[in-house]
Design a protein around this motif. Structure first.
Motif, PDB file in Angstrom:
ATOM      1  N   PHE A 261       0.394  -1.072  -0.282  1.00  0.00           N
ATOM      2  CA  PHE A 261      -0.121   0.244   0.052  1.00  0.00           C
ATOM      3  C   PHE A 261       0.779   1.498   0.381  1.00  0.00           C
ATOM      4  CE2 PHE A 261      -2.988   2.991   2.609  1.00  0.00           C
ATOM      5  CZ  PHE A 261      -3.699   3.305   2.035  1.00  0.00           C
ATOM      6  N   GLY A 262       2.025   1.179   0.464  1.00  0.00           N
ATOM      7  CA  GLY A 262       2.978   2.447   0.870  1.00  0.00           C
ATOM      8  C   GLY A 262       3.351   2.793  -0.730  1.00  0.00           C
ATOM      9  N   LYS A 263       3.923   1.475  -1.309  1.00  0.00           N
ATOM     10  CA  LYS A 263       4.219   1.932  -2.871  1.00  0.00           C
ATOM     11  C   LYS A 263       3.456   2.219  -3.105  1.00  0.00           C
ATOM     12  CE  LYS A 263       7.832  -0.830  -1.773  1.00  0.00           C
ATOM     13  NZ  LYS A 263       9.851  -0.152  -2.084  1.00  0.00           N
ATOM     14  N   VAL A 264       2.039   1.678  -3.978  1.00  0.00           N
ATOM     15  CA  VAL A 264       1.344   2.905  -4.332  1.00  0.00           C
ATOM     16  C   VAL A 264       1.040   3.857  -3.928  1.00  0.00           C
ATOM     17  CG1 VAL A 264      -1.958   2.128  -5.032  1.00  0.00           C
ATOM     18  CG2 VAL A 264       0.016   0.424  -4.558  1.00  0.00           C
ATOM     19  N   ALA A 265       1.128   4.050  -2.823  1.00  0.00           N
ATOM     20  CA  ALA A 265       0.610   5.863  -2.270  1.00  0.00           C
ATOM     21  C   ALA A 265       1.391   6.272  -2.791  1.00  0.00           C
ATOM     22  CB  ALA A 265       0.588   5.692  -0.920  1.00  0.00           C
ATOM     23  N   SER A 266       2.783   6.215  -3.138  1.00  0.00           N
ATOM     24  CA  SER A 266       3.463   7.094  -3.744  1.00  0.00           C
ATOM     25  C   SER A 266       3.651   7.377  -4.841  1.00  0.00           C
ATOM     26  CB  SER A 266       5.499   6.260  -3.425  1.00  0.00           C
ATOM     27  OG  SER A 266       6.139   6.045  -2.226  1.00  0.00           O
ATOM     28  N   VAL A 267       3.143   6.046  -5.960  1.00  0.00           N
ATOM     29  CA  VAL A 267       2.200   5.866  -7.480  1.00  0.00           C
ATOM     30  C   VAL A 267       1.306   7.979  -7.007  1.00  0.00           C
ATOM     31  CG1 VAL A 267       1.191   5.598  -9.155  1.00  0.00           C
ATOM     32  CG2 VAL A 267       2.665   3.393  -7.450  1.00  0.00           C
TER      33      VAL A 267
END
Length: 415
Positions: A213-219
């Motif tokens: 989720f944190g990776k997607v939040a960075s996107v």
């Protein structure tokens, strides 16, 4: 780390078209994972990793006017702007988009009515939060189609390119074509169960749900929303763990789905690694099938095996979705000579469980749901779920996490 070509987020004109929303076909037992159900699972169980209660570090790097985000197996992906037209397959990514305030960007999701309705069963309790699923495409309704990806012309594909290579009529060159001609892939499927990735992805890295989720939040450039929601999750998990009884005093449980013929059960573990178990693993119940190795992502057992295990609690996966009737499930169990002898049936502890394809909002509710179903004396009684209803109403004093806080975060009020 495997590199996947990224393309600029500019509007393209290849095969544009609205297209009617498709109706997905539900596969027996597991509600369909594409090719994943034939993948061998080799990693044995472990307790929940520490990273699941901490916030993931940002992986965003500024690159001139744009930015880049890194994740296995896609490598480092460059973006010129925040994606506005987003392709998803499984609903954990749609739920992530909603949680980050970008639900309107989603253009597809697996069985939209099932996924969207289930998400909104939870969102119903978050003021101002909903997922508009009507009219979305189902990417798996007619196999995984490259033509659909061209038609949707997305800014990012929140799907795993390694998984895509296992789909019918797909190979590595097709995956690279989409990344080059359309837009990047950004997904990680095999962290769901820590199953081995396909050939050619030997350096595949696994993440837990909240790291992903944190990776997607960075996107989406939504680190503040992510960190605020991760804090809610961390507090929820820690507050539950500190109240759990010793292991030998915890209930035994199984996570199963009754087959449509009512004669066998599809079975899943509770405490193994992988984000598919992000709702049950923190609860630490004793998995009645912990020692079973089904040599796949799920297994099947008959009533005799269920009676031998005789769990205290039966968590019926997909029970809160519109795809199954809990009333019918309970009736079939009660009317079966062996099923009626199960301890969980006799004690009315057959409960509706959620979806394994869970994003952050779903995860919060499903952890709370499981805690009340497994430990009612500690976390409060679970209200009986009725088919077609939203997630049951729970008095504010019995919430295990603050719905108002979550709604504020999704709305952008993170302070």
């Amino acid at each position: 780390m495997r590199e996947t070509p990224a393309s600029r987020l500019t509007r393209r004109s290849l095969l544009k078209g609205a297209g009617a929303a498709s109706t997905g076909t539900l596969l027996a037992g597991c509600t369909g994972d594409g090719a994943s159900d034939e993948t061998q699972t080799t990693e044995e169980g472990a307790s929940e990793t520490a990273t699941e209660t901490t916030t993931a570090e940002s992986t965003t790097t500024e690159t001139g006017g744009g930015y880049s985000v890194s994740m296995s197996p896609v490598g480092t992906v460059e973006f010129d702007a925040v994606p506005e037209n987003v392709f998803t397959v499984f609903p954990q990514y749609a739920d992530m988009a909603v949680a980050l305030g970008h639900g309107d960007a989603v253009n597809s999701v697996y069985v939209p009515e099932m996924s969207g309705t289930t998400m909104n069963h939870y969102n119903h309790h978050l003021d101002g939060v909903s997922f508009d699923w009507e009219g979305l495409h189902d990417p798996l309704s007619n196999s995984f189609s490259k033509e659909l990806l061209y038609e949707l012309d997305s800014d990012v594909h929140l799907a795993d390119p390694a998984w895509a290579t296992t789909q019918k009529n797909w190979n590595q060159s097709d995956v690279e074509e989409i990344a080059t001609q359309l837009s990047p892939w950004f997904g990680n499927f095999y962290s769901g169960t820590r199953a081995p990735a396909p050939d050619g992805y030997d350096d595949y890295q696994y993440y837990d749900l909240w790291e992903l989720f944190g990776k997607v939040a960075s996107v989406f450039r939504e680190r503040e929303r992510y960190e605020a929601l991760a804090e809610v999750h961390s507090n929820l998990v820690s507050s539950i763990r500190e109240k759990l009884p010793p292991k030998d005093e915890r209930p035994s449980a199984v996570r199963v789905t009754l087959a449509q013929d009512g004669e066998s059960f599809y079975t899943y573990h509770l405490n193994k690694p992988g984000y598919w178990l992000a709702d049950t693993r923190p609860l630490g119940a004793n998995d009645a099938f912990a020692d079973e190795d089904w040599q796949s992502l799920w297994g099947t057992v008959d009533y005799e095996t269920m009676l031998e295990a005789d769990p205290d609690v039966i968590l019926h996966l997909w029970g809160i979705t519109p795809s199954y009737s809990m009333a019918d499930t309970r009736s079939k169990l009660e009317e079966n000579a062996s099923g009626s002898q199960l301890k969980a049936v006799e004690n009315d502890r057959v409960h509706a469980a959620g979806m394994r394809y869970q994003g952050p909002i779903m995860n919060l509710f499903q952890i709370e749901m499981g805690a009340k179903q497994l430990y009612p004396d500690i976390f409060g009684e679970w209200p009986r779920y009725e088919d077609g209803d939203h997630y049951p109403e729970i008095p504010e004093g019995e919430w295990l996490f603050d719905r108002n806080r979550v709604a504020d975060i999704v709305a952008g009020r993170t302070e």
